[in-house]
Design a protein around this motif. Structure first.
Motif, PDB file in Angstrom:
ATOM      1  N   VAL A 102       0.837  -1.200   0.000  1.00  0.00           N
ATOM      2  CA  VAL A 102       0.000   0.000   0.000  1.00  0.00           C
ATOM      3  C   VAL A 102       0.872   1.250   0.000  1.00  0.00           C
ATOM      4  O   VAL A 102       0.642   2.189  -0.778  1.00  0.00           O
ATOM      5  CB  VAL A 102      -0.955  -0.004   1.213  1.00  0.00           C
ATOM      6  N   ILE A 103       1.890   1.277   0.831  1.00  0.00           N
ATOM      7  CA  ILE A 103       2.771   2.443   0.897  1.00  0.00           C
ATOM      8  C   ILE A 103       3.488   2.658  -0.436  1.00  0.00           C
ATOM      9  O   ILE A 103       3.594   3.792  -0.936  1.00  0.00           O
ATOM     10  CB  ILE A 103       3.794   2.272   2.040  1.00  0.00           C
ATOM     11  N   ALA A 107      -8.909   9.631   2.546  1.00  0.00           N
ATOM     12  CA  ALA A 107      -9.307   8.427   3.277  1.00  0.00           C
ATOM     13  C   ALA A 107     -10.027   7.435   2.371  1.00  0.00           C
ATOM     14  O   ALA A 107      -9.808   6.221   2.449  1.00  0.00           O
ATOM     15  CB  ALA A 107     -10.188   8.802   4.469  1.00  0.00           C
ATOM     16  N   VAL A 108     -10.887   7.951   1.484  1.00  0.00           N
ATOM     17  CA  VAL A 108     -11.604   7.082   0.541  1.00  0.00           C
ATOM     18  C   VAL A 108     -10.620   6.341  -0.360  1.00  0.00           C
ATOM     19  O   VAL A 108     -10.712   5.122  -0.557  1.00  0.00           O
ATOM     20  CB  VAL A 108     -12.596   7.900  -0.305  1.00  0.00           C
ATOM     21  N   GLU A 109      -9.652   7.052  -0.909  1.00  0.00           N
ATOM     22  CA  GLU A 109      -8.696   6.437  -1.831  1.00  0.00           C
ATOM     23  C   GLU A 109      -7.798   5.422  -1.132  1.00  0.00           C
ATOM     24  O   GLU A 109      -7.529   4.348  -1.674  1.00  0.00           O
ATOM     25  CB  GLU A 109      -7.841   7.516  -2.508  1.00  0.00           C
ATOM     26  N   ILE A 110      -7.332   5.759   0.055  1.00  0.00           N
ATOM     27  CA  ILE A 110      -6.500   4.807   0.792  1.00  0.00           C
ATOM     28  C   ILE A 110      -7.311   3.579   1.174  1.00  0.00           C
ATOM     29  O   ILE A 110      -6.825   2.446   1.116  1.00  0.00           O
ATOM     30  CB  ILE A 110      -5.879   5.474   2.035  1.00  0.00           C
ATOM     31  N   GLY A 111      -8.569   3.785   1.549  1.00  0.00           N
ATOM     32  CA  GLY A 111      -9.441   2.654   1.868  1.00  0.00           C
ATOM     33  C   GLY A 111      -9.626   1.721   0.685  1.00  0.00           C
ATOM     34  O   GLY A 111      -9.550   0.486   0.827  1.00  0.00           O
ATOM     35  N   LYS A 112      -9.863   2.282  -0.483  1.00  0.00           N
ATOM     36  CA  LYS A 112     -10.008   1.459  -1.694  1.00  0.00           C
ATOM     37  C   LYS A 112      -8.724   0.696  -1.990  1.00  0.00           C
ATOM     38  O   LYS A 112      -8.750  -0.493  -2.325  1.00  0.00           O
ATOM     39  CB  LYS A 112     -10.361   2.348  -2.894  1.00  0.00           C
ATOM     40  N   LEU A 113      -7.609   1.384  -1.875  1.00  0.00           N
ATOM     41  CA  LEU A 113      -6.318   0.768  -2.170  1.00  0.00           C
ATOM     42  C   LEU A 113      -6.022  -0.364  -1.192  1.00  0.00           C
ATOM     43  O   LEU A 113      -5.554  -1.440  -1.598  1.00  0.00           O
ATOM     44  CB  LEU A 113      -5.224   1.831  -2.104  1.00  0.00           C
ATOM     45  N   LEU A 114      -6.298  -0.149   0.073  1.00  0.00           N
ATOM     46  CA  LEU A 114      -6.078  -1.190   1.071  1.00  0.00           C
ATOM     47  C   LEU A 114      -6.964  -2.401   0.806  1.00  0.00           C
ATOM     48  O   LEU A 114      -6.488  -3.544   0.809  1.00  0.00           O
ATOM     49  CB  LEU A 114      -6.350  -0.627   2.471  1.00  0.00           C
ATOM     50  N   ASP A 139      -8.427  -3.352  -2.036  1.00  0.00           N
ATOM     51  CA  ASP A 139      -8.058  -4.021  -3.279  1.00  0.00           C
ATOM     52  C   ASP A 139      -6.763  -4.819  -3.122  1.00  0.00           C
ATOM     53  O   ASP A 139      -6.637  -5.928  -3.661  1.00  0.00           O
ATOM     54  CB  ASP A 139      -7.909  -3.004  -4.408  1.00  0.00           C
ATOM     55  N   THR A 140      -5.809  -4.273  -2.385  1.00  0.00           N
ATOM     56  CA  THR A 140      -4.540  -4.976  -2.165  1.00  0.00           C
ATOM     57  C   THR A 140      -4.767  -6.266  -1.389  1.00  0.00           C
ATOM     58  O   THR A 140      -4.208  -7.318  -1.730  1.00  0.00           O
ATOM     59  CB  THR A 140      -3.552  -4.067  -1.407  1.00  0.00           C
ATOM     60  N   ILE A 141      -5.590  -6.202  -0.351  1.00  0.00           N
ATOM     61  CA  ILE A 141      -5.888  -7.396   0.445  1.00  0.00           C
ATOM     62  C   ILE A 141      -6.606  -8.434  -0.404  1.00  0.00           C
ATOM     63  O   ILE A 141      -6.255  -9.629  -0.395  1.00  0.00           O
ATOM     64  CB  ILE A 141      -6.729  -7.022   1.680  1.00  0.00           C
ATOM     65  N   GLU A 142      -7.606  -8.003  -1.175  1.00  0.00           N
ATOM     66  CA  GLU A 142      -8.365  -8.942  -1.994  1.00  0.00           C
ATOM     67  C   GLU A 142      -7.487  -9.631  -3.033  1.00  0.00           C
ATOM     68  O   GLU A 142      -7.570 -10.850  -3.230  1.00  0.00           O
ATOM     69  CB  GLU A 142      -9.519  -8.208  -2.681  1.00  0.00           C
ATOM     70  N   LYS A 143      -6.636  -8.881  -3.700  1.00  0.00           N
ATOM     71  CA  LYS A 143      -5.770  -9.466  -4.720  1.00  0.00           C
ATOM     72  C   LYS A 143      -4.798 -10.471  -4.121  1.00  0.00           C
ATOM     73  O   LYS A 143      -4.562 -11.553  -4.680  1.00  0.00           O
ATOM     74  CB  LYS A 143      -5.001  -8.362  -5.452  1.00  0.00           C
ATOM     75  N   THR A 144      -4.241 -10.142  -2.988  1.00  0.00           N
ATOM     76  CA  THR A 144      -3.278 -11.039  -2.348  1.00  0.00           C
ATOM     77  C   THR A 144      -3.960 -12.303  -1.859  1.00  0.00           C
ATOM     78  O   THR A 144      -3.428 -13.412  -2.010  1.00  0.00           O
ATOM     79  CB  THR A 144      -2.583 -10.337  -1.169  1.00  0.00           C
ATOM     80  N   GLN A 145      -5.146 -12.166  -1.279  1.00  0.00           N
ATOM     81  CA  GLN A 145      -5.865 -13.344  -0.812  1.00  0.00           C
ATOM     82  C   GLN A 145      -6.282 -14.245  -1.972  1.00  0.00           C
ATOM     83  O   GLN A 145      -6.178 -15.472  -1.877  1.00  0.00           O
ATOM     84  CB  GLN A 145      -7.083 -12.913  -0.004  1.00  0.00           C
TER      85      GLN A 145
END
Length: 248
Positions: free
Chosen positions: A59-60, A87-94, A96-102
């Motif tokens: 994410v960073i 906050a909205v953009e960071i939330g989306k990015l977080l 999406d990153t979790i979903e893709k990795t899982q």
């Protein structure tokens, strides 16, 4: 594990995080969990992360790339017009990153790559704001009723802040309060460790007012730890004695 705290004061924001990451007792590393972006005179944005290290580092890195690539700047931290939209953009990015990795890890990835974020900062013409962003991408904002957020190993340091916090307190007193909170956490949980990162952001400064890395041998932190322990023992012994004899 991790312990990070973000606090709202009338004067601005105070942030503190530990730096320990571990995958077992024999695999301990130091990683910075506080990252900050600034535009002098216009905005300051800082995030603190807890959870799976690969997720938070991804994410960073993506946030960093958005500040550099022209095609991504419109959704970058330095271009978005409000902290709410950040906050909205960071939330989306977080999320999406979790979903893709899982998804990439199949059944093995379920629940293993979660993370949470504290977002703090101010954009010119607006109030300093503090958000807690959850793995699902949703978030809440600090308020008068909830003036601070914690992520990671929160339970040991929380009672200290609840008893000592005052919205009108000075930055120095807020720093002292957080030092005590972190000391209590360090004493109770080996998965939280030094060094600690501290940042103070004064209202309308749009730059860190004070930054410090608190190392293992920091004399102020050592003094706080020792005196807090002495004060607790003194307070305990000053309490009324309990008696096994029934009162008549």
């Amino acid at each position: 594990m991790t312990y990070c705290v973000g606090m709202v004061l009338e004067k601005g924001l105070v942030l503190m995080s530990d730096t320990r990451t571990n995958s077992g007792v024999d695999n301990i590393s130091v990683f910075r969990k506080m990252n900050t972006w600034t535009v002098p005179g216009e905005r300051i944005i800082s995030i603190m992360t807890a959870g799976n290290l690969a997720t938070t580092q991804s994410v960073i890195s993506q946030l960093e790339e958005r500040t550099k690539a022209p095609e991504d700047r419109q959704n970058g931290l330095l271009e978005l017009p409000t902290m709410f939209q950040v906050a909205v953009e960071i939330g989306k990015l977080l999320r999406d990153t979790i979903e893709k990795t899982q998804q990439a890890n199949g059944a093995r990835g379920k629940g293993r790559f979660t993370a949470s974020i504290i977002l703090a900062g101010q954009i010119e013409g607006m109030e300093p704001r503090l958000f807690m962003i959850y793995p699902e991408g949703n978030f809440i904002e600090a308020s008068f009723d909830t003036p601070f957020f914690q992520i990671g190993e929160t339970k040991y340091g929380r009672p200290i802040i609840l008893r000592g916090y005052d919205r009108t307190m000075s930055f120095e007193d807020a720093t002292k309060l957080l030092m005590v909170s972190f000391d209590s956490t360090l004493k109770a949980n080996l998965s939280v460790g030094m060094p600690l990162d501290l940042m103070v952001i004064e209202r309308d400064s749009f730059a860190p007012t004070h930054e410090q890395r608190v190392e293992h041998d920091d004399p102020y932190f050592d003094a706080i730890s020792a005196r807090w322990g002495d004060a607790l023992r003194s307070a305990f012994h000053s309490l009324p004695d309990y008696s096994f004899e029934k009162s008549t």
